[in-house]
Design an enzyme around this catalytic site. Sequence first.
Site, PDB file in Angstrom:
ATOM      1  N   ASP A  67     -45.198  19.165   7.785  1.00 27.20           N
ATOM      2  CA  ASP A  67     -44.731  18.646   6.507  1.00 27.20           C
ATOM      3  C   ASP A  67     -45.541  17.430   6.099  1.00 27.20           C
ATOM      4  OD1 ASP A  67     -43.654  16.907   8.468  1.00 27.20           O
ATOM      5  OD2 ASP A  67     -41.712  17.906   8.378  1.00 27.20           O
ATOM      6  N   ASN A 139     -29.306  15.240  11.514  1.00 25.70           N
ATOM      7  CA  ASN A 139     -28.467  16.140  10.717  1.00 25.70           C
ATOM      8  C   ASN A 139     -28.829  17.609  10.932  1.00 25.70           C
ATOM      9  OD1 ASN A 139     -30.893  16.338   9.369  1.00 25.70           O
ATOM     10  ND2 ASN A 139     -30.077  15.841   7.339  1.00 25.70           N
TER      11      ASN A 139
END
Length: 261
Positions: A67, A139
């Site tokens: 990314d 998360n």
Amino acid sequence: MEVLIVPTPDDVADLAASVVVDALPTSRPPVLGLATGSSPLGLYRRLGEAAAAGHLRVQDASGVALDEYVGLAGGHPESYRTVLEREVCDVVGLDRARLFVPDGTGADLEALIAAARRHEERIVALGGVDVQILGIGANGHLGFNEPGSALSSRTRVKRLSDRTRADNARFFASPEDVPTHCITQGLGTILSARSLVLVATGAAKATAVAAALEGPLTASCPASVLQWHADAVVVLDEDAAAMLANRAYYDASAAGLRLPG
């Protein structure tokens, strides 16, 4: 999926590096999928030691980033290209010319979408990723695939969650400086790699690790897609493994197959 639990973060780095080296091809130039963040830093140092000792072929290897942030100027110290040049190219010996990172500098959404498409096409042109190194967000995100990401998604532009931006604020001068968007390989792109090696250390990752490895396969925990891959190895320290319900089985399995008789 194989789950390997060792005492300390240093042990995680040692074992994960061994898994990566063993999984990379030796008959052709390898393609290594690269994650950023603090989790794989020890692993990269061990890979550098393996390369220096002649146990890892890096001269003609390629590295593919998971990314990149959107909106950071070229050469920004926290752009993932800069981070990977510093933490992988300079440590492992990977040629910077063979490090491929999504271009997050596009001036508009159309340019960013085109950059995402080019990154996906580059992976295909390289013949696919041999071993994808992964971390996991608190998360449950994988790459920058936040909760709610499509399980079959490909490389694309995504908005970062408030939790991810808060977690990454320590790398920036102020929370307001953390980018709001990224270009990330999709979960489907990650699953296309031949092998996956995920590393996680510390108690802050324990809840996400348990959800990913033992919870349902769900977009609510993107890292749960590891359950869907035929060759995924997860290397954890004791703190990151603290909430696993099936710990005894993982330890027995890692000890090897012992047939009675």
